[in-house]
Structure formats: structure tokens, C-alpha cells
Design a protein around this motif. Structure first.
Motif, PDB file in Angstrom:
ATOM      1  N   PHE A   1       0.816  -1.205   0.000  1.00 41.36           N
ATOM      2  CA  PHE A   1       0.000   0.000   0.000  1.00 41.36           C
ATOM      3  C   PHE A   1       0.856   1.264   0.000  1.00 41.36           C
ATOM      4  CE2 PHE A   1      -4.023   1.962   1.460  1.00 41.36           C
ATOM      5  CZ  PHE A   1      -4.849   1.226   0.656  1.00 41.36           C
ATOM      6  N   ASN A   2       1.837   1.272   0.901  1.00 45.78           N
ATOM      7  CA  ASN A   2       2.695   2.445   1.016  1.00 45.78           C
ATOM      8  C   ASN A   2       3.528   2.666  -0.241  1.00 45.78           C
ATOM      9  OD1 ASN A   2       1.956   3.504   3.493  1.00 45.78           O
ATOM     10  ND2 ASN A   2       3.257   2.076   4.609  1.00 45.78           N
ATOM     11  N   MET A   3       3.845   1.573  -0.945  1.00 43.09           N
ATOM     12  CA  MET A   3       4.581   1.743  -2.208  1.00 43.09           C
ATOM     13  C   MET A   3       3.671   2.354  -3.268  1.00 43.09           C
ATOM     14  SD  MET A   3       7.178  -1.381  -2.781  1.00 43.09           S
ATOM     15  CE  MET A   3       6.125  -2.727  -2.288  1.00 43.09           C
ATOM     16  N   ILE A   4       2.424   1.857  -3.311  1.00 46.82           N
ATOM     17  CA  ILE A   4       1.506   2.395  -4.316  1.00 46.82           C
ATOM     18  C   ILE A   4       1.209   3.869  -4.039  1.00 46.82           C
ATOM     19  CG2 ILE A   4      -0.727   2.066  -5.452  1.00 46.82           C
ATOM     20  CD1 ILE A   4      -0.719  -0.779  -4.559  1.00 46.82           C
ATOM     21  N   CYS A   5       1.226   4.252  -2.758  1.00 47.13           N
ATOM     22  CA  CYS A   5       0.901   5.635  -2.400  1.00 47.13           C
ATOM     23  C   CYS A   5       2.115   6.555  -2.375  1.00 47.13           C
ATOM     24  CB  CYS A   5       0.224   5.683  -1.037  1.00 47.13           C
ATOM     25  SG  CYS A   5      -1.341   4.849  -1.010  1.00 47.13           S
ATOM     26  N   GLY A   6       3.263   6.064  -2.766  1.00 45.98           N
ATOM     27  CA  GLY A   6       4.422   6.943  -2.868  1.00 45.98           C
ATOM     28  C   GLY A   6       5.198   7.145  -1.580  1.00 45.98           C
ATOM     29  N   TYR A   7       4.876   6.385  -0.514  1.00 47.27           N
ATOM     30  CA  TYR A   7       5.595   6.585   0.751  1.00 47.27           C
ATOM     31  C   TYR A   7       6.922   5.826   0.775  1.00 47.27           C
ATOM     32  CZ  TYR A   7       2.083   9.472   2.835  1.00 47.27           C
ATOM     33  OH  TYR A   7       1.256  10.534   3.096  1.00 47.27           O
ATOM     34  N   TYR A   8       6.938   4.584   0.202  1.00 44.02           N
ATOM     35  CA  TYR A   8       8.207   3.870   0.058  1.00 44.02           C
ATOM     36  C   TYR A   8       8.506   3.757  -1.424  1.00 44.02           C
ATOM     37  CZ  TYR A   8       7.161   1.860   4.720  1.00 44.02           C
ATOM     38  OH  TYR A   8       6.852   1.660   6.025  1.00 44.02           O
ATOM     39  N   PRO A   9       9.736   3.998  -1.845  1.00 41.79           N
ATOM     40  CA  PRO A   9      10.053   3.699  -3.237  1.00 41.79           C
ATOM     41  C   PRO A   9      10.188   2.186  -3.403  1.00 41.79           C
ATOM     42  CG  PRO A   9      11.968   4.595  -2.081  1.00 41.79           C
ATOM     43  CD  PRO A   9      10.833   4.605  -1.107  1.00 41.79           C
ATOM     44  N   PRO A  10       9.552   1.597  -4.420  1.00 43.92           N
ATOM     45  CA  PRO A  10       9.697   0.154  -4.601  1.00 43.92           C
ATOM     46  C   PRO A  10      11.118  -0.204  -5.042  1.00 43.92           C
ATOM     47  CG  PRO A  10       8.115   1.086  -6.180  1.00 43.92           C
ATOM     48  CD  PRO A  10       8.697   2.218  -5.405  1.00 43.92           C
ATOM     49  N   THR A  11      11.609  -1.373  -4.619  1.00 41.26           N
ATOM     50  CA  THR A  11      12.924  -1.831  -5.056  1.00 41.26           C
ATOM     51  C   THR A  11      12.862  -2.196  -6.530  1.00 41.26           C
ATOM     52  OG1 THR A  11      13.080  -2.805  -2.863  1.00 41.26           O
ATOM     53  CG2 THR A  11      14.849  -3.319  -4.378  1.00 41.26           C
ATOM     54  N   GLU A  12      11.794  -2.910  -6.892  1.00 49.89           N
ATOM     55  CA  GLU A  12      11.590  -3.258  -8.306  1.00 49.89           C
ATOM     56  C   GLU A  12      10.100  -3.128  -8.604  1.00 49.89           C
ATOM     57  OE1 GLU A  12      13.055  -7.231  -9.032  1.00 49.89           O
ATOM     58  OE2 GLU A  12      14.940  -6.653  -8.066  1.00 49.89           O
ATOM     59  N   GLY A  13       9.795  -3.090  -9.887  1.00 50.71           N
ATOM     60  CA  GLY A  13       8.388  -3.080 -10.276  1.00 50.71           C
ATOM     61  C   GLY A  13       7.901  -1.698 -10.659  1.00 50.71           C
ATOM     62  N   LYS A  14       6.729  -1.687 -11.251  1.00 48.80           N
ATOM     63  CA  LYS A  14       6.167  -0.431 -11.745  1.00 48.80           C
ATOM     64  C   LYS A  14       4.713  -0.297 -11.333  1.00 48.80           C
ATOM     65  CE  LYS A  14       9.235   1.219 -15.101  1.00 48.80           C
ATOM     66  NZ  LYS A  14      10.183   1.619 -14.054  1.00 48.80           N
TER      67      LYS A  14
END
Lengths: 247, 353
Positions: free
Chosen positions: A49-62
Motif C-alpha cells: 500500500f505504502n509503495m503504491i501511495c508513494g511513501y516507500y520507493p519500490p525496489t523493483e516493479g512499476k
């Protein structure tokens, strides 16, 4: 079903120094629908959730939104793209009144209010919609959990989102309050907002979601309608199976 | 209409109350002729203004800065140096002083914004101290002996007077103007952004506020006010030295806001009006009896306020029966619902016009 998904996540991975919290998760969210995400504690739901919302940058993926790559957008750019979120642990602006909490939101986002009157008008509209109007002069720290959860939603709605991410919006509510929250989420969805929600309460997921994604140990193990997912033997084993043993 | 009438009465009463308060301040120099007392009021005005400058950062944004004296010093030095070396008009230089402090705050201080909480406070202290050390060791800034402004006959253009009374009125106007600006900010988009950042930075980002951007805005506004107060201070004292920027000075500017109530725009004014005369009174009456006793008594007052009324004097007032009495019986303040309806109604009629 509409042809194009509004949110599309591909191969999302997050590693915290060797610990893989989320591993290669892909899914889509249909425009206008309610999609749920479930899984045991520590399954990686909130991290996703936090990756989709821009709080954590994902290590991989789009992450794609309406076909546009938004993987590297910062958290504060989301309301300008008509995406809003709530927090699992409520973050009300404690020392402000409920009305001021919502007015603050009205000033930002893609259709930010230009003056105080406009902000106030919209805030009152949102408070009536979410059923907080009577409590608008109360300091938000003095409200109970159910109302603070509502306030989270009201604040998100005040930015006029097209997509709303709800992070465990019903955790800690009793059955009556849950029913009210379900009704509110359905009302929001009927007003044309696409919803992606994380939830522990199965009753809510079954009654609301048209599609459910199940995470376990950071991986997607199932996807489908609530019935399909709940009858999936592996899901029953890792998540729902325990409950059956107790009965 | 009923609502219009009720709100009209309230606004009229409020205006009378504010007018009466203002009249008292305007009348003071006409009644009190002692320069010592006038000096205390000038101190109240400029320290309260500095405290408002601190409050937009510390109270509204929740970023505790303990280096505000540095900005005041930068403003004062800009004025003294440009006036003595280039012979510019002080009023024009006051604008330059604000631009210089804004530039230093916005550009040099910018990297410090990745720091949060106590780290931000520590860096603000270090920043102030390094500015002071830089000035002490620089020939251009007059080293430790400081810089003076030229003396001469009274002149409004040079902002130079032998009497303290013109400074009294100038200080009063400055304080009211800064208060008006702060009150305006409090109610607009910037104010809501700053308050949201104070409560929770993640929540701020979630509704579309870029925390760094708004923190820079707060620091720049704060520094500009401090720079202008530096101009006022230099013109009043007419001599400045690096001691202007010591840590104790910065702390002095925090106290009125904290004692008065940092969550309120009016906090620094209330705190300043109480704490500064108190400090001067203690110094005048007890310092001879037992050296240092005035500082101890001042510290005790401070400890009592912070221990028992952490939200400040205004925080206590807002919840007191006293306020209820004043609102209902004297100002005849209508209920919040009525005020809200009035505000919305006003908007509707303006739209039609």
C-alpha cells in the motif's frame, strides 16, 4: 467489465536490507469498482500500500495509473493526480477541529479551493456526506476511533479523488460501526470513486469487494471474487484454515 | 435578518473592544513621561514581534528554531553597514535587510530541512552561533566592537529621534502590522498547510502538501520579520555588536510565545505583555536586594506556567469560565453555528453580486 484498469501494478518488490517484504506482486484495479487486499499479519499488505501511495520507493516493479507510470511520484503529488489515501493508524490533526481538519484538505489537490469560503462550503458538504457534520466543532483528538476513521475518509474525500486507498478502515470497530462504515464505503463508491482497500474483517471484504487479492509472506497467492478466494484450498490453509480448525 | 443582526452586534462589540485597547496604547506616551517606562514598552513591542516571527515556525509549523537572533542580527548588520558605508536611506535599507535575511534563510539554511525535530533545533543553534563567530572574526563587520549608526538631529527620513516616543509608536505599528499578517496567514492556505505539517507530516503529504516547500516558506517569512525587527532595533539602539546574536537572545524570543500560548497567533502578544514588564520590574526592584534574585523569580514564573499551563495563558483562557462570561455577556458572541452560517451567507451574496 471495462477494458482498461485504472491502477496496474507489475512485479512490485520491496526489500529492506535483505528482508523481502513484498515479492513480485502484480494486480490491477478496475475503474469504478471496489478491490480488496487481504492476508495475515505481516503479509506485506501495508508495505504494498505504502509503495503504491508513494511513501516507500519500490525496489523493483512499476505502478501505472490510467496507463501513466507513477512509480517515482512523491506522496504529496498524489492528490493532484486524483488519488487519496487514509492511514491504518489514524493521523487526525489533533489540535484542530474536525471542520478545520477537512478545510485543510480542501485547500490542496487537483481542484484546490481558492478561498476560505469555497473551502468551507466543500468541507461542510463532505462532513454531511460522511456523517460528521454534527461534530464539526469538536477537536479531532477528543473523538473516538470510529469517528477518527470517518475523519480519515472525510479528509481524503475533500481532495475530490477519483481513486481512494483505504488502509484497514474498519479495524477496531464493533459490528454496528462496521456496518455503518461499510455503508459509507459503498456510498463513496456509488458516487463514482474507485476504491482499493486493505481489510481484516472478512464480512466487510465479502460484502463490498468485487475482487480480492490475497497476500502471504509478501507474495500474491490468490486473486478473484471473494467466493473464489475463500474456496481456494491454499488460501484456506494459510489464512482461513485456522479458523475452521478452531470451530 | 436575525443572523446578520446577531453577528453585526458581535462585530461592533469586538471593534469597540479592540479600539479601546488601541486607544490605551496610543494614550500611554501622552500620560507616562518617564523614558524608562516607554523603553519597557518599546522592548515589549519588538520582542513580541520577534516572538511572532518565532511562532510561525515553532508554534504553527512545529519546527523549534532557537536561532532567530541570528536573523535579527543579520538584518541589523545589513542596515548599519549599508547606511554607514554606502549612505543609503535607512527605510530603503530595511527592505534590503528583509531580502538579505530571506535569501540567507531560504538558500543557506535550505539543506537543514531534511532534518526533523530536535536535529532541526540543534542546527538552528549552530547556524546562529556560526553566524556570530563569522562576524566576530571579520574586519568588514567591525569584529567584536560592532558597528554604530550616525547620530544627528531628529529626522523621520533617517528614522532617528532623541526621544523614545516616536520609537514607541513605530514599534506599536510594526507589532500590529506583523500581527495582522500572521492572522491572515493563519486563516489561509499557507496557515492550514503549516498547521497540518505540525500535526503530522505524513498526513500532510497524503493530502497533497509538500512539507519541505511550506517549511521553507515559514522560515523565510520568519526570517524576513526578524530582519525587519533588526532594522528597528538598530535604529533604536543606534549601535550593534555581535552579542546581539547570542543564544540567550534567541531564547528570549521564544518565551513570550510559549508563555502566552504557542498555538495561538495572539500568544506572543499576551506573553510579551506579561513577561517583559515582569522581568524588568523584578530587575529594577530586587536586583539590588540580592543580585540574581530577579532571574530566579523569573525562572520560577516560567516553570510554573510551563508545568501547569503547557498550552500557555491563552490556552487556559480559551477553556476558562472567564472567556465564556466575556463572550456571552460583554461581546454577545453568537454561537459557532450562527457565525458559520453568516460566513457561508456572505459568500453566497458576493457570488451573486
Amino acid at each position: 467489465m471495462e477494458d482498461k484498469p485504472i491502477i496496474e501494478v507489475t512485479g512490485l518488490t520491496k526489500r529492506f536490507k535483505g528482508l523481502t517484504a513484498v515479492n513480485d506482486v502484480s494486480f490491477t484495479v478496475r475503474k469504478g469498482g471496489i478491490t480488496g487486499m487481504i492476508g495475515p499479519n505481516g503479509a506485506g499488505k501495508s508495505t504494498t500500500f505504502n509503495m503504491i501511495c508513494g511513501y516507500y520507493p519500490p525496489t523493483e516493479g512499476k505502478i501505472f495509473y490510467n496507463g501513466e507510470d507513477i512509480t517515482n511520484k512523491r506522496a504529496y503529488e498524489y492528490t493532484n493526480m486524483k488519488i487519496a489515501r487514509t492511514f491504518q493508524i489514524m493521523k487526525p490533526l489533533k489540535n484542530l477541529t474536525v471542520l478545520d481538519n477537512v478545510i485543510a484538505s480542501c485547500y490542496f489537490g487537483h481542484s484546490a479551493a481558492k478561498n476560505r469560503h469555497e473551502a468551507m462550503e466543500r468541507a461542510i458538504e463532505v462532513l454531511k456526506f460522511t456523517g460528521l457534520y454534527e461534530k464539526r466543532h469538536v477537536l479531532s483528538k477528543e473523538m473516538g476511533t470510529p469517528d477518527q476513521k470517518r475523519l480519515e475518509m472525510a479528509r481524503a474525500l475533500a481532495t475530490k479523488p477519483e481513486v481512494l486507498f483505504l488502509d484497514e478502515n474498519m479495524a477496531g470497530l464493533n459490528p454496528t460501526e462496521t456496518a455503518e462504515a461499510i455503508a459509507l464505503i459503498r456510498k463513496i463508491n456509488e458516487s463514482g470513486v474507485t476504491i482499493l482497500l486493505i481489510e481484516h474483517i472478512m464480512q466487510a471484504v465479502v460484502s463490498l469487494c468485487e475482487k480480492v487479492i490475497v497476500l502471504h509472506h509478501g507474495e500474491k497467492i490468490a486473486e478473484g471474487t471473494p467466493e473464489e478466494v475463500m474456496n481456494d484450498p491454499y488460501v484456506m490453509e494459510v489464512y482461513l484454515g485456522k479458523k475452521e480448525e478452531q470451530q | 435578518m436575525d443572523i446578520k443582526k446577531a453577528v453585526g452586534v458581535y462585530h461592533r462589540n469586538l471593534l469597540i473592544a479592540i479600539g479601546a485597547l488601541l486607544a490605551v496604547f496610543i494614550a500611554i506616551p501622552m500620560i507616562v513621561k518617564t523614558p524608562y517606562i516607554i523603553n519597557i514598552f518599546v522592548l515589549v513591542f519588538y520582542i513580541s514581534t520577534m516572538s511572532m516571527a518565532w511562532n510561525i515556525l515553532g508554534g504553527m509549523t512545529g519546527q523549534n528554531s532557537l536561532g532567530l537572533a541570528a536573523y535579527m542580527g543579520i538584518g541589523a548588520y545589513t542596515v548599519c553597514l549599508v547606511v554607514t558605508k554606502l549612505n543609503w536611506n535607512p527605510w530603503a535599507v530595511s527592505i534590503l535587510a528583509m531580502l538579505v535575511t530571506a535569501f540567507i534563510a531560504g538558500v543557506i539554511f535550505f539543506p537543514c530541512f531534511i532534518l526533523q525535530g530536535p536535529y532541526f533545533t540543534l542546527v538552528s543553534i549552530a547556524f546562529a552561533e556560526s553566524m556570530r563567530q563569522f562576524i566576530i572574526n571579520s574586519e568588514f563587520f567591525g569584529r567584536a566592537s560592532g558597528v554604530g549608526l550616525p547620530f544627528g538631529p531628529d529626522s523621520f527620513l533617517q528614522f532617528r529621534f532623541t526621544s523614545k516616543v516616536p520609537y514607541y509608536y513605530a514599534g506599536l505599528i510594526m507589532m500590529i502590522a506583523v500581527y495582522a499578517i500572521m492572522k491572515k496567514i493563519d486563516n489561509t492556505k499557507i496557515g492550514y498547510a503549516l498547521k497540518t505539517i505540525r500535526e503530522d507530516e505524513d498526513a500532510a503529504a497524503a493530502i497533497g502538501i509538500n512539507p519541505t516547500k511550506y517549511k521553507v516558506i515559514a522560515v523565510v517569512i520568519s526570517a524576513m520579520v526578524a530582519g525587519f525587527v533588526g532594522f528597528f532595533y538598530a535604529s533604536y539602539i543606534r549601535y550593534i555588536d555581535p552579542d546581539l546574536m547570542v543564544q540567550a537572545k534567541s531564547t528570549e524570543f521564544v518565551l513570550p510565545a510559549v508563555v502566552g500560548g504557542a498555538a495561538f497567533v495572539e500568544g506572543p502578544l499576551v506573553g510579551g505583555l506579561i513577561m517583559i514588564p515582569l522581568s524588568e520590574f523584578l530587575r529594577a526592584n530586587y536586583a539590588r536586594v540580592l543580585p540574581g534574585i530577579n532571574m530566579i523569580m523569573y525562572a520560577i514564573v516560567l516553570l510554573v506556567v510551563i508545568r501547569f499551563r503547557p498550552s500557555g495563558i491563552l490556552g487556559w483562557y480559551m477553556e476558562s469560565k472567564f472567556k465564556k462570561f466575556i463572550d456571552e455577556k460583554i461581546l454577545k458572541k453568537p454561537s459557532l453555528d450562527v457565525l458559520e452560517q453568516y460566513e457561508l451567507m456572505n459568500y453566497g451574496s458576493r457570488k451573486e453580486a
